[in-house]
Design an enzyme around this catalytic site. Sequence first.
Site, short mmCIF file in Angstrom:
data_model
loop_
_atom_site.label_atom_id
_atom_site.label_comp_id
_atom_site.label_asym_id
_atom_site.label_seq_id
_atom_site.Cartn_x
_atom_site.Cartn_y
_atom_site.Cartn_z
N ASP A 25 38.91 54.40 30.00
CA ASP A 25 39.16 53.15 30.45
C ASP A 25 39.08 53.12 32.13
OD1 ASP A 25 40.17 50.60 31.63
OD2 ASP A 25 41.13 50.10 29.55
N HIS A 26 38.02 52.81 32.63
CA HIS A 26 37.92 53.01 34.08
C HIS A 26 38.85 52.51 34.81
CE1 HIS A 26 35.57 49.53 34.32
NE2 HIS A 26 35.73 49.53 35.69
N HIS A 39 41.02 46.93 29.55
CA HIS A 39 41.70 46.97 31.12
C HIS A 39 43.06 46.29 31.20
CE1 HIS A 39 37.70 48.57 31.42
NE2 HIS A 39 37.03 47.59 31.73
#
Length: 511
Positions: free
Chosen positions: A179-180, A242
């Site tokens: 999950d950047h 996010h």
Amino acid sequence: MSGAVFYIFGATGDLAKRKLFPAFYSLYREGKLGDDFAVVGLARRPRTNEQFRDDVKNSIQDFARYKNKDGAEWEKFAEHFEYMSLDINNVAGFHELNALTAKLDTKYQTGGNRLFYLALAPELFGNVSYNLKEGGLLNTQGWHRLVIEKPFGYDLPSAERLNGQLRQVFEEKDIYRIDHYLGKEMVQNIEFVRFANAFFEPLWNNKYIANIQITLSETVGVEERGGYYDHSGALRDMGQNHMLQMLMMMAMEPPSRLHPEDIRDEKVKVLRSLRLFENGDDVRANVIRGQYASGTAKGKALPAYREEDSVNPQSTTETYFAARVHVDNFRWAGVPFYIRTGKRLPVKTTEVVVEFKNIPNNVYLAKKHELEPNLLVFRVNPMEGIYLKMNAKQPGSEGVIVPVAMDFCQSCQIGINTPEAYERLLYDATRGDSTYFTRWDEVALAWSYVDRIAAAWNEQTEDLKHYPAGSWGPEEAAKLLTDDGFKWWPINGQNEGEVDWEAVQKTTVLA
Ligand SMILES: NC(=O)C1=CN([C@@H]2O[C@H](COP(=O)(O)OP(=O)(O)OC[C@H]3O[C@@H](n4cnc5c(N)ncnc54)[C@H](OP(=O)(O)O)[C@@H]3O)[C@@H](O)[C@H]2O)C=CC1
Ligand SMILES: O=C1O[C@H](COP(=O)(O)O)[C@@H](O)[C@H](O)[C@H]1O
């Protein structure tokens, strides 16, 4: 780092070009990769090693923090890259890949360490992991880690199926789900600011905090990703991952140790405490969805979502949603978390605002003045920093109170050269640190929360509101807060709110 072979499946794709090659280069330039590594690019289209190295070079010129300044250093870096044409569905290709890797293991003394990065469409994830095993790529002594991109499934049942496929081959501890947002500097900083400051943690509860607002706004539309996005929508694309991750970082209890599993245990407890929506009416009362219609931004005409490439002209997919979320535990009972995200909004920003409760209104200052609440703002993106808004006497006045700001602008001080999220995450995966990757139980709980909303939306579509591209989304999103006596706080002064942030007096910049 101990030596390793990195495999990029999807090496001719957009993610590899924009994020992964530049991340490798930054890590190399910073000495974090050492010299004992190889990167094998894999995709179907034919490429020679030279062509592939040129692709990598172009990507670095366009997207890396470090540009290709030094020819000799570049040549040394490029030598680590190899390309092999491979169709994921063809097991024989994996045997060939294994033979290639055996040579690289010897050349770079990798000890059999392997990191498989799947920059591929999710429907291919299961096949790759199965074929890695079949092709013998997991038959070495060292560590074997699988890094996978989002989306991890489309809903809980599909995520369970995918997880089942991966778990037949890899143990949970070796699966690194990206999950950047968890790689972003300021998202990681949330826990440090919370737990390393004596003056925040005692106030971090329902006694002192009125509400928390999380905004992820984007100016872009769906660009070239209409085909994917039209089946996903904002809730699945940003909400399930996010936004809930950021909410967890804000709401979690302090972990007993800074160990990845302890941190993730605390995050999972937040998900378990989310108040589930009971039915469609409950969803509609607490979640607003919208889709952008045509509009303008900075004088430029923008098309409606339904006019975008690969989007169904009758699509009811949401490009915006805002929700009132409750975390039903002792710390947060009664504190709403408002979350919103959307495409084609006026600014690109990610911010978390903590609004503190007002001081009692019977003390003399509050009796005489309309005091603004104190705010703590985490600026995640594109500006990075922390902003504290408080009340103080206007200098030289007879007790006029004005809002002032303590503004720690991290990006102003460190510049735009802070490590990119993918650099951090790639580095963490090479070191075996899974703290900022999502564990299966987080993914599953997040899906079960989001699935209820999606199910209610499937029942009927009348609540989908159309907002002009370039605006702040459906007006109904404001009502979520005004009903509770709150408002969305302005984002970088760009909201239709009353406070002009630029005009807010900046008193102190912390060193
Ligand atoms: N791009 C981005 O910014 C982001 C992407 N992601 C995720 O990353 C993943 C990759 O995205 P992205 O790079 O944009 O996708 P692209 O469509 O640009 O690239 C897909 C890659 O997969 C390869 N590929 C497709 N089919 C096969 C096959 N059968 N065998 C071998 N290789 C194959 C393609 O190469 P070829 O055609 O040569 O085979 C190409 O290299 C997706 O899961 C996406 O959701 C997540 C966040 C952001
Ligand atoms: O995962 C995704 O994130 C991007 C936004 O990321 P950011 O780092 O630029 O804030 C979003 O555009 C995309 O739709 C989504 O898939």
